[in-house]
Design a protein around this motif. Structure first.
Motif, PDB file in Angstrom:
ATOM      1  N   VAL A 112       0.837  -1.204   0.000  1.00 27.05           N
ATOM      2  CA  VAL A 112       0.000   0.000   0.000  1.00 27.05           C
ATOM      3  C   VAL A 112       0.872   1.254   0.000  1.00 27.05           C
ATOM      4  CG1 VAL A 112      -1.845   1.241   1.171  1.00 27.05           C
ATOM      5  CG2 VAL A 112      -1.839  -1.257   1.153  1.00 27.05           C
ATOM      6  N   CYS A 137      -5.858   3.340   4.535  1.00 29.68           N
ATOM      7  CA  CYS A 137      -6.398   2.721   3.325  1.00 29.68           C
ATOM      8  C   CYS A 137      -6.618   1.224   3.537  1.00 29.68           C
ATOM      9  CB  CYS A 137      -5.456   2.962   2.143  1.00 29.68           C
ATOM     10  SG  CYS A 137      -5.349   4.695   1.642  1.00 29.68           S
ATOM     11  N   LEU A 138      -5.696   0.565   4.221  1.00 32.28           N
ATOM     12  CA  LEU A 138      -5.886  -0.854   4.537  1.00 32.28           C
ATOM     13  C   LEU A 138      -7.127  -1.058   5.402  1.00 32.28           C
ATOM     14  CD1 LEU A 138      -2.332  -2.334   5.286  1.00 32.28           C
ATOM     15  CD2 LEU A 138      -3.939  -3.108   3.551  1.00 32.28           C
ATOM     16  N   ARG A 140      -9.746   0.810   5.458  1.00 35.39           N
ATOM     17  CA  ARG A 140     -10.951   1.074   4.654  1.00 35.39           C
ATOM     18  C   ARG A 140     -11.424  -0.167   3.919  1.00 35.39           C
ATOM     19  NH1 ARG A 140     -10.317   6.276   0.933  1.00 35.39           N
ATOM     20  NH2 ARG A 140     -12.368   5.553   0.217  1.00 35.39           N
ATOM     21  N   VAL A 141     -10.479  -1.050   3.563  1.00 39.15           N
ATOM     22  CA  VAL A 141     -10.861  -2.274   2.844  1.00 39.15           C
ATOM     23  C   VAL A 141     -10.899  -3.478   3.790  1.00 39.15           C
ATOM     24  CG1 VAL A 141      -9.933  -1.390   0.680  1.00 39.15           C
ATOM     25  CG2 VAL A 141      -8.473  -2.797   2.144  1.00 39.15           C
ATOM     26  N   ARG A 161      -7.960  -6.993  -2.065  1.00 34.75           N
ATOM     27  CA  ARG A 161      -8.273  -5.841  -1.217  1.00 34.75           C
ATOM     28  C   ARG A 161      -7.021  -5.014  -0.922  1.00 34.75           C
ATOM     29  NH1 ARG A 161     -11.874  -7.803   3.741  1.00 34.75           N
ATOM     30  NH2 ARG A 161     -11.412  -9.938   3.109  1.00 34.75           N
ATOM     31  N   ALA A 165      -6.485  -1.127  -1.748  1.00 37.81           N
ATOM     32  CA  ALA A 165      -5.966  -0.149  -0.785  1.00 37.81           C
ATOM     33  C   ALA A 165      -4.783   0.615  -1.378  1.00 37.81           C
ATOM     34  CB  ALA A 165      -5.545  -0.854   0.508  1.00 37.81           C
ATOM     35  N   VAL A 195     -16.282   0.418  -1.280  1.00 42.32           N
ATOM     36  CA  VAL A 195     -15.215   1.393  -1.540  1.00 42.32           C
ATOM     37  C   VAL A 195     -15.491   2.147  -2.836  1.00 42.32           C
ATOM     38  CG1 VAL A 195     -12.779   1.635  -2.154  1.00 42.32           C
ATOM     39  CG2 VAL A 195     -13.437   0.203  -0.219  1.00 42.32           C
TER      40      VAL A 195
END
Length: 270
Positions: A112, A137-138, A140-141, A161, A165, A195
């Protein structure tokens, strides 16, 4: 905008400099055999767009040609009226999972963080702030707890995923995603579409190569039906029809039956 681009657009009034992606008369050939022929397309702003078509229709090739990953035989591609090199910082890309070397010895968080390199600068250390942004970001998924896990130890859905991210970490305005739903579990599919809808709510455009015709009316606003040429393009309610699908897929009855059911379900919902 440069005089050259303005002049180009003046000759092509059907294309808008406000569109996140404008393709004009693009042809791609492998060993002199056309794969895409005379493609013309303007992507909408603030939308989820599905590229659908049969195997070999040129869906992935179209994305790669737009990004300069494969050469074009002719035509022009612009992003907000600019060439790719000028707009690259605003564009994110999620390739097919099969095209990635998952044995490379890096963690999910490392992958990421690679999405932050345009902001970090090459050969510079990753700061705490950038690691924190990557971690968000990680999360968020739904992959925050796997941040230190080697990517080779993740399942296929988890790997997908992580790559999603990575794209989020780029903080782009336009995203290309090549079959992000292929081969993933139901949990990952729900995470991905959540997302994508969140990106749309932020004013982004996401262009997705998609193979499941049944979910097109539920997941996407716009559709581009492709079989070497553009068969139809526009809002899903207008172009995702049985007639257009017959033109795109020919007589593949199983696929068309699935699509017909999706269209009927959409119409009942309306």
């Amino acid at each position: 905008m440069s005089d050259k681009i303005q002049s180009s657009l003046a000759k092509r009034p059907e294309h808008s400099s406000d569109s996140p992606l404008s393709i004009h008369a693009m042809t791609v050939a492998y060993d002199r055999k056309p794969v895409l022929w005379d493609i013309d397309y303007d992507a909408p702003n603030n939308a989820l767009v599905a590229i659908v078509g049969p195997n070999g229709a040129g869906k992935s090739t179209m994305i790669k040609a737009c990004l300069g990953l494969v050469p074009t035989a002719s035509g022009q591609v612009e992003f907000w009226g600019k060439p790719y090199k000028s707009a690259r910082a605003k564009i994110g890309y999620v390739p097919q999972r099969e095209s990635v070397d998952w044995d490379f010895p890096v963690s999910a968080l490392d992958v990421v963080c690679m999405g932050r390199y345009r902001k970090i600068g090459w050969c510079r250390p990753v700061s705490r702030a950038h690691k924190s942004a990557a971690m968000e970001c990680l999360q968020r998924v739904g992959m925050g707890e796997f941040a230190k896990r080697q990517i080779s130890q993740l399942s296929g859905g988890q790997q997908q995923r992580v790559f999603l991210a990575r794209a989020l970490a780029q903080e782009s305005d336009l995203y290309f995603m090549d079959e992000p739903f292929a081969g993933v579990d139901a949990t990952t599919e729900r995470a991905i579409i959540e997302v994508l809808r969140d990106l749309r709510s932020q004013g982004k455009t996401v262009i997705v190569v998609h193979h499941d015709l049944q979910t097109v009316p539920d997941y996407f606003d716009h559709a581009l039906l492709l079989n070497m040429r553009v068969v139809a393009a526009g809002p899903v309610d207008e172009v995702f029809t049985t007639e257009n699908l017959h033109k795109t897929y020919g007589g593949r009855l199983t696929l068309l039956a699935e699509a017909a059911e999706a269209i009927a379900r959409r119409d009942r919902g309306h």
